[in-house]
Design an enzyme around this catalytic site. Structure first.
Site, PDB file in Angstrom:
ATOM      1  N   LYS A 231     -27.008  30.678 -52.337  1.00 57.86           N
ATOM      2  CA  LYS A 231     -27.281  31.134 -53.705  1.00 57.86           C
ATOM      3  C   LYS A 231     -28.585  30.565 -54.252  1.00 57.86           C
ATOM      4  CE  LYS A 231     -23.030  33.180 -54.834  1.00 57.86           C
ATOM      5  NZ  LYS A 231     -21.684  33.065 -55.345  1.00 57.86           N
ATOM      6  N   ARG A 267     -16.507  30.016 -49.287  1.00 56.61           N
ATOM      7  CA  ARG A 267     -16.973  31.371 -48.955  1.00 56.61           C
ATOM      8  C   ARG A 267     -18.428  31.265 -48.506  1.00 56.61           C
ATOM      9  NH1 ARG A 267     -19.604  35.684 -51.269  1.00 56.61           N
ATOM     10  NH2 ARG A 267     -18.753  37.737 -50.829  1.00 56.61           N
TER      11      ARG A 267
HETATM   12  N1  HH2 Z   1     -20.163  35.463 -54.617  1.00 57.83           N
HETATM   13  C1  HH2 Z   1     -20.617  36.699 -54.341  1.00 57.83           C
HETATM   14  C2  HH2 Z   1     -19.721  37.762 -54.127  1.00 57.83           C
HETATM   15  N2  HH2 Z   1     -18.393  37.562 -54.148  1.00 57.83           N
HETATM   16  N3  HH2 Z   1     -16.553  36.093 -54.388  1.00 57.83           N
HETATM   17  C3  HH2 Z   1     -16.067  34.867 -54.635  1.00 57.83           C
HETATM   18  N4  HH2 Z   1     -14.740  34.636 -54.646  1.00 57.83           N
HETATM   19  N5  HH2 Z   1     -16.902  33.795 -54.899  1.00 57.83           N
HETATM   20  C4  HH2 Z   1     -18.261  33.938 -54.908  1.00 57.83           C
HETATM   21  O1  HH2 Z   1     -18.960  32.945 -55.175  1.00 57.83           O
HETATM   22  C5  HH2 Z   1     -18.809  35.242 -54.647  1.00 57.83           C
HETATM   23  C6  HH2 Z   1     -17.910  36.322 -54.397  1.00 57.83           C
HETATM   24  C7  HH2 Z   1     -22.076  36.945 -54.259  1.00 57.83           C
HETATM   25  O2  HH2 Z   1     -22.541  36.639 -52.975  1.00 57.83           O
HETATM   26  P1  HH2 Z   1     -22.776  37.718 -51.810  1.00 57.83           P
HETATM   27  O3  HH2 Z   1     -21.508  38.436 -51.494  1.00 57.83           O
HETATM   28  O4  HH2 Z   1     -23.412  37.064 -50.657  1.00 57.83           O
HETATM   29  O5  HH2 Z   1     -23.848  38.697 -52.415  1.00 57.83           O
HETATM   30  P2  HH2 Z   1     -23.778  40.130 -53.065  1.00 57.83           P
HETATM   31  O6  HH2 Z   1     -22.833  40.070 -54.217  1.00 57.83           O
HETATM   32  O7  HH2 Z   1     -25.199  40.404 -53.467  1.00 57.83           O
HETATM   33  O8  HH2 Z   1     -23.274  41.087 -52.017  1.00 57.83           O
END
Ligand code: HH2
Length: 286
Positions: A231, A267
């Protein structure tokens, strides 16, 4: 119906253990974003074959579960339609759900329903049951596990100017209220975990404070999920005020620190490296 079993989508599903038994501390959740625009991976898993291969590789590397998502929630992201989200995730779920442990990252009841029918066991809902009024019923009926996440605002605008009095107290009160809502909707408390939502309407300092005082959130009595992996706060902390991601090294440090302060599920995008680091941390603290 035999005692200890329940019926879902025409199949007998063995009653699930409590979430903390199914996912002991620390458990790694691998991220498979079936999106062209996720902040963290630039769309490397957008093609079905790439997403399926990544899910299997994460499983082999020690992920307790893989989190499949078809909608980016990065700061500034616009939502995607139901049809588009289904088009992205269903082929991946058809290939892996039921064959390995799968979570569906969605706020839409219909996406969750399809995923659970295909064999997913966990719904990761960044809206904490505020997005789709029928999602709670789908989760309750299926007996799935669910993660409820704190977000201030919505992805399009959440990083514009996040403000709190006491960020930990406010996130804790929110999660307690959403947990009570889920239970009132028929979801068993033992199937719920809670996530302070790193980067979801938070500054670098807010995110650090949430990890620093994670014991206060763990006091709610439910397992805590932390998603600090890659992040932007990590990149900004390291000196780049315009960073949109953070490096693996700081991601691992964040996961280990969160684990030591009580996090249960981490995660992450880089499963192997996190599993190795957390194996060491657990050996010291266990
Ligand atoms: N962060 C993201 C998405 N889903 N779910 C949980 N439970 N906790 C988190 O911190 C979280 C999440 C964002 O990260 P990422 O999936 O890598 O990116 P994007 O939303 O751009 O697909």
């Amino acid at each position: 119906m035999r005692r200890g079993r329940l019926l879902y989508a025409g199949r007998l599903v063995t009653e699930r253990p409590r979430l903390e038994q199914r996912f002991p501390r620390p458990s790694v959740m691998g991220v498979v974003n079936v999106t062209p625009d996720s902040f963290s991976d630039g769309g490397v898993h957008y093609r079905t074959e790439a997403a399926v291969a990544a899910a299997w590789a994460m499983h082999a590397d020690g992920a307790a579960i893989v989190d499949v998502g078809g909608e980016s929630t990065r700061p500034g992201a616009e939502g995607v339609s139901l049809d588009e989200e289904l088009r992205r995730v269903v082929p991946v779920l058809e290939a892996v759900a039921g064959a390995l442990p799968v979570s569906i990252d969605t706020a839409k009841a219909e996406v969750a329903r399809r995923a659970l029918e295909l064999g997913a066991e966990f719904v990761n809902d960044v809206s904490a049951l505020r997005g789709d009024p029928t999602l709670a019923g789908v989760v309750a009926e299926s007996g799935a596990y669910i993660c409820l996440l704190h977000m201030q605002g919505e992805p399009r605008t959440m990083q514009v100017d996040p403000r709190y009095g006491d960020v930990v107290a406010e996130v804790k009160a929110f999660l307690e209220q959403r947990l009570a809502f889920a239970v009132a909707e028929g979801i068993r408390e033992e199937r719920v975990c809670l996530d302070p939502g790193i980067g979801f309407g938070k500054t670098v300092e807010h995110n650090l404070e949430l990890v620093r005082r994670l014991d206060e959130l763990a006091a709610l009595g439910r397992p805590i999920v932390i998603g600090f992996s890659r992040k932007r706060s990590l990149g900004r902390l390291l000196g780049d005020p315009e960073a949109t991601t953070g490096p693996l090294s700081a991601s691992i440090a964040a996961a280990v620190t969160a684990y030591e302060r009580g996090a249960t599920i981490l995660r992450v995008h880089d499963v192997k490296e996190h599993v190795e680091a957390l194996t060491f941390a657990r050996a010291v603290t266990a």
